[in-house]
Motif scaffolding. Structure first.
Motif, PDB file in Angstrom:
ATOM      1  N   LYS A 195     -50.946  41.272  13.625  1.00 31.56           N
ATOM      2  CA  LYS A 195     -49.627  41.391  13.002  1.00 31.56           C
ATOM      3  C   LYS A 195     -49.561  42.599  12.079  1.00 31.56           C
ATOM      4  O   LYS A 195     -48.552  43.316  12.032  1.00 31.56           O
ATOM      5  CB  LYS A 195     -49.315  40.117  12.219  1.00 31.56           C
ATOM      6  CG  LYS A 195     -49.029  38.904  13.094  1.00 31.56           C
ATOM      7  CD  LYS A 195     -48.690  37.695  12.243  1.00 31.56           C
ATOM      8  CE  LYS A 195     -48.379  36.481  13.111  1.00 31.56           C
ATOM      9  NZ  LYS A 195     -48.073  35.284  12.290  1.00 31.56           N
ATOM     10  N   ALA A 196     -50.639  42.817  11.309  1.00 34.20           N
ATOM     11  CA  ALA A 196     -50.651  43.966  10.400  1.00 34.20           C
ATOM     12  C   ALA A 196     -50.589  45.279  11.183  1.00 34.20           C
ATOM     13  O   ALA A 196     -49.838  46.193  10.823  1.00 34.20           O
ATOM     14  CB  ALA A 196     -51.910  43.925   9.529  1.00 34.20           C
ATOM     15  N   ARG A 197     -51.379  45.360  12.256  1.00 35.73           N
ATOM     16  CA  ARG A 197     -51.324  46.570  13.076  1.00 35.73           C
ATOM     17  C   ARG A 197     -49.950  46.739  13.721  1.00 35.73           C
ATOM     18  O   ARG A 197     -49.427  47.863  13.818  1.00 35.73           O
ATOM     19  CB  ARG A 197     -52.419  46.528  14.139  1.00 35.73           C
ATOM     20  CG  ARG A 197     -53.812  46.792  13.591  1.00 35.73           C
ATOM     21  CD  ARG A 197     -54.793  47.032  14.711  1.00 35.73           C
ATOM     22  NE  ARG A 197     -55.074  45.810  15.443  1.00 35.73           N
ATOM     23  CZ  ARG A 197     -56.060  44.975  15.165  1.00 35.73           C
ATOM     24  NH1 ARG A 197     -56.855  45.240  14.143  1.00 35.73           N
ATOM     25  NH2 ARG A 197     -56.267  43.886  15.882  1.00 35.73           N
ATOM     26  N   GLY A 198     -49.359  45.628  14.164  1.00 33.51           N
ATOM     27  CA  GLY A 198     -48.019  45.703  14.734  1.00 33.51           C
ATOM     28  C   GLY A 198     -46.985  46.136  13.711  1.00 33.51           C
ATOM     29  O   GLY A 198     -46.091  46.949  14.010  1.00 33.51           O
ATOM     30  N   GLY A 199     -47.086  45.596  12.478  1.00 32.34           N
ATOM     31  CA  GLY A 199     -46.160  46.014  11.426  1.00 32.34           C
ATOM     32  C   GLY A 199     -46.309  47.482  11.076  1.00 32.34           C
ATOM     33  O   GLY A 199     -45.314  48.186  10.855  1.00 32.34           O
ATOM     34  N   GLU A 200     -47.561  47.939  11.050  1.00 31.90           N
ATOM     35  CA  GLU A 200     -47.788  49.358  10.759  1.00 31.90           C
ATOM     36  C   GLU A 200     -47.201  50.240  11.854  1.00 31.90           C
ATOM     37  O   GLU A 200     -46.550  51.258  11.572  1.00 31.90           O
ATOM     38  CB  GLU A 200     -49.291  49.608  10.623  1.00 31.90           C
ATOM     39  CG  GLU A 200     -49.648  51.041  10.267  1.00 31.90           C
ATOM     40  CD  GLU A 200     -51.159  51.231  10.154  1.00 31.90           C
ATOM     41  OE1 GLU A 200     -51.595  52.381   9.952  1.00 31.90           O
ATOM     42  OE2 GLU A 200     -51.886  50.213  10.276  1.00 31.90           O
ATOM     43  N   ALA A 202     -44.763  49.411  13.880  1.00 35.43           N
ATOM     44  CA  ALA A 202     -43.303  49.321  13.790  1.00 35.43           C
ATOM     45  C   ALA A 202     -42.770  50.204  12.665  1.00 35.43           C
ATOM     46  O   ALA A 202     -41.718  50.845  12.810  1.00 35.43           O
ATOM     47  CB  ALA A 202     -42.888  47.865  13.570  1.00 35.43           C
ATOM     48  N   GLN A 203     -43.483  50.257  11.534  1.00 41.41           N
ATOM     49  CA  GLN A 203     -43.050  51.104  10.430  1.00 41.41           C
ATOM     50  C   GLN A 203     -43.080  52.577  10.816  1.00 41.41           C
ATOM     51  O   GLN A 203     -42.172  53.349  10.474  1.00 41.41           O
ATOM     52  CB  GLN A 203     -43.956  50.856   9.202  1.00 41.41           C
ATOM     53  CG  GLN A 203     -43.507  51.558   7.940  1.00 41.41           C
ATOM     54  CD  GLN A 203     -42.160  51.023   7.447  1.00 41.41           C
ATOM     55  OE1 GLN A 203     -41.810  49.884   7.690  1.00 41.41           O
ATOM     56  NE2 GLN A 203     -41.423  51.881   6.757  1.00 41.41           N
ATOM     57  N   ARG A 204     -44.129  52.963  11.567  1.00 39.99           N
ATOM     58  CA  ARG A 204     -44.203  54.356  12.022  1.00 39.99           C
ATOM     59  C   ARG A 204     -43.048  54.679  12.970  1.00 39.99           C
ATOM     60  O   ARG A 204     -42.424  55.746  12.871  1.00 39.99           O
ATOM     61  CB  ARG A 204     -45.545  54.612  12.707  1.00 39.99           C
ATOM     62  CG  ARG A 204     -46.736  54.663  11.768  1.00 39.99           C
ATOM     63  CD  ARG A 204     -47.920  55.323  12.441  1.00 39.99           C
ATOM     64  NE  ARG A 204     -48.323  54.599  13.635  1.00 39.99           N
ATOM     65  CZ  ARG A 204     -49.236  53.633  13.654  1.00 39.99           C
ATOM     66  NH1 ARG A 204     -49.830  53.279  12.524  1.00 39.99           N
ATOM     67  NH2 ARG A 204     -49.560  53.026  14.785  1.00 39.99           N
ATOM     68  N   VAL A 205     -42.765  53.766  13.884  1.00 34.12           N
ATOM     69  CA  VAL A 205     -41.665  53.995  14.824  1.00 34.12           C
ATOM     70  C   VAL A 205     -40.335  54.053  14.087  1.00 34.12           C
ATOM     71  O   VAL A 205     -39.478  54.904  14.369  1.00 34.12           O
ATOM     72  CB  VAL A 205     -41.660  52.885  15.896  1.00 34.12           C
ATOM     73  CG1 VAL A 205     -40.415  52.980  16.771  1.00 34.12           C
ATOM     74  CG2 VAL A 205     -42.908  52.971  16.756  1.00 34.12           C
ATOM     75  N   ARG A 206     -40.169  53.144  13.120  1.00 31.70           N
ATOM     76  CA  ARG A 206     -38.917  53.107  12.361  1.00 31.70           C
ATOM     77  C   ARG A 206     -38.746  54.403  11.542  1.00 31.70           C
ATOM     78  O   ARG A 206     -37.643  54.963  11.464  1.00 31.70           O
ATOM     79  CB  ARG A 206     -38.910  51.888  11.447  1.00 31.70           C
ATOM     80  CG  ARG A 206     -37.559  51.577  10.834  1.00 31.70           C
ATOM     81  CD  ARG A 206     -37.626  50.312  10.009  1.00 31.70           C
ATOM     82  NE  ARG A 206     -37.915  49.143  10.832  1.00 31.70           N
ATOM     83  CZ  ARG A 206     -39.063  48.478  10.810  1.00 31.70           C
ATOM     84  NH1 ARG A 206     -40.034  48.857   9.990  1.00 31.70           N
ATOM     85  NH2 ARG A 206     -39.256  47.431  11.594  1.00 31.70           N
ATOM     86  N   ALA A 207     -39.840  54.876  10.924  1.00 35.24           N
ATOM     87  CA  ALA A 207     -39.757  56.114  10.148  1.00 35.24           C
ATOM     88  C   ALA A 207     -39.442  57.305  11.059  1.00 35.24           C
ATOM     89  O   ALA A 207     -38.635  58.177  10.705  1.00 35.24           O
ATOM     90  CB  ALA A 207     -41.075  56.344   9.406  1.00 35.24           C
ATOM     91  N   ALA A 208     -40.083  57.329  12.242  1.00 32.46           N
ATOM     92  CA  ALA A 208     -39.792  58.416  13.173  1.00 32.46           C
ATOM     93  C   ALA A 208     -38.335  58.368  13.634  1.00 32.46           C
ATOM     94  O   ALA A 208     -37.671  59.416  13.756  1.00 32.46           O
ATOM     95  CB  ALA A 208     -40.736  58.334  14.375  1.00 32.46           C
ATOM     96  N   ALA A 209     -37.827  57.143  13.875  1.00 34.43           N
ATOM     97  CA  ALA A 209     -36.426  57.011  14.285  1.00 34.43           C
ATOM     98  C   ALA A 209     -35.487  57.452  13.176  1.00 34.43           C
ATOM     99  O   ALA A 209     -34.482  58.153  13.433  1.00 34.43           O
ATOM    100  CB  ALA A 209     -36.138  55.559  14.685  1.00 34.43           C
ATOM    101  N   ASP A 210     -35.783  57.055  11.924  1.00 35.94           N
ATOM    102  CA  ASP A 210     -34.935  57.484  10.805  1.00 35.94           C
ATOM    103  C   ASP A 210     -34.952  59.008  10.659  1.00 35.94           C
ATOM    104  O   ASP A 210     -33.908  59.627  10.405  1.00 35.94           O
ATOM    105  CB  ASP A 210     -35.413  56.826   9.506  1.00 35.94           C
ATOM    106  CG  ASP A 210     -35.195  55.308   9.526  1.00 35.94           C
ATOM    107  OD1 ASP A 210     -34.362  54.846  10.338  1.00 35.94           O
ATOM    108  OD2 ASP A 210     -35.850  54.608   8.736  1.00 35.94           O
TER     109      ASP A 210
END
Length: 308
Positions: A195-200, A202-210
């Motif tokens: 879950k932690a790796r998935g959250g990390e 997801a955060q990278r993908v979200r930051a790249a999308a932003d």
């Protein structure tokens, strides 16, 4: 009167004759005993003869028999404890030695003795290995080692151990709860890591999308400003060209736009002189003769869209 004595004699002779004959089944082996000592071995099926009333016949199985051991606890090389049970197949090979070893107990006594042999050989073999080898699918080496020890020990009983199989390898009951709790904790830890790796991720993908959104929005805004600037320049050019072609018509159009805006109903009031230049186009159908001052092109965008 003789018949009275002859009949009992005949009966005695028949009984004696029948008592001297025995039959060995093809699934059995026979021993003729006289006062507990073996006097004859009958291993082939068929008729046999013995001394009546003195000798007895004992039969033993000639088929392959099975033996299932009771579950026993074994301590492995890694100090882990397992509950292990085995299944063995065996047969009688030396019936005389077998009789001397088990006595009158027969096959039941042999089962007990073989069970003791397996109970001793299983911990001896499994105590030299670890849990992974015992619980793996391929345990042939371990079972062959147990079989070798069992064969060597069983020779003294006059039997041959043909095969040994481990049928059960479980944890003791008192260790199951602790083992399950440890396994559950390990799985929960792995799940938390995932879950932690998935959250990390997801955060990278979200930051790249932003970041992509900001870049695209900035680029679109820049292009819109460029296009808007070019459109304003083109509008001013068209207005300037139109004014240059017919200044009177342009002044007339500007006056009509001003009339449309100023004379709409509302709460505001305008006070001006009747002879003001603002009303020049309302006094007649001809434009004033002199109009030296041309409107500036920069003021056109505010009124030109209201022309329709």
């Amino acid at each position: 009167m003789r018949a009275i004595y002859v009949i009992p004699v005949i009966v005695v002779i028949l009984v004696t004759a029948l008592s001297s004959v025995f039959i060995v089944d093809e699934r059995k082996k026979g021993l003729v005993l006289q006062f507990g000592e073996v006097t004859q071995v009958k291993e082939t099926p068929g008729l046999g003869f013995k001394i009546p009333f003195i000798q007895d016949v004992v039969y033993y199985e000639d088929r392959i028999l099975g033996l299932e051991t009771a579950p026993i606890e074994v301590t492995l090389l890694s100090d882990r404890r397992l509950v292990v049970s085995a299944f063995a197949r065996w047969r009688i090979t030396d019936v005389v030695k077998f009789r001397q070893s088990v006595g009158a107990g027969g096959e039941e006594r042999a089962q007990q003795l073989l069970g003791n042999i397996l109970t001793q050989s299983i911990p001896e073999v499994l105590g030299r290995t670890n849990q992974e080898n015992v619980l793996s699918q391929d345990r042939t080496v371990l079972m062959n080692d147990i079989l070798t020890i069992a064969k060597r020990e069983a020779e003294a009983l006059g039997v041959q151990v043909i095969d040994v199989r481990l049928t059960r390898t479980d944890l003791p009951e008192q260790n199951l709860s602790a083992t399950f709790a440890r396994m559950r904790a390990e799985r929960e830890r792995e799940a938390a890591d995932e879950k932690a790796r998935g959250g990390e991720a997801a955060q990278r993908v979200r930051a790249a999308a932003d970041r992509t959104v900001v870049e695209l929005t900035s680029d679109a805004r820049r292009q819109a400003d460029v296009i808007r600037g070019e459109a304003d320049a083109e509008r001013n050019r068209v207005l300037a060209e139109a004014y240059g072609r017919d200044p009177e018509f342009f002044a007339f159009l500007r006056s009509l736009t001003a009339y449309d805006v100023a004379l709409k109903g509302g709460s505001s009031s305008i006070v001006m002189s009747p002879d003001s230049e603002f009303f020049d186009y309302l006094r007649g159908d001809r434009a004033p003769d002199a109009r030296p001052a041309a409107p500036a092109p920069a003021a056109a965008p505010a009124t030109a869209p209201a022309a329709p």
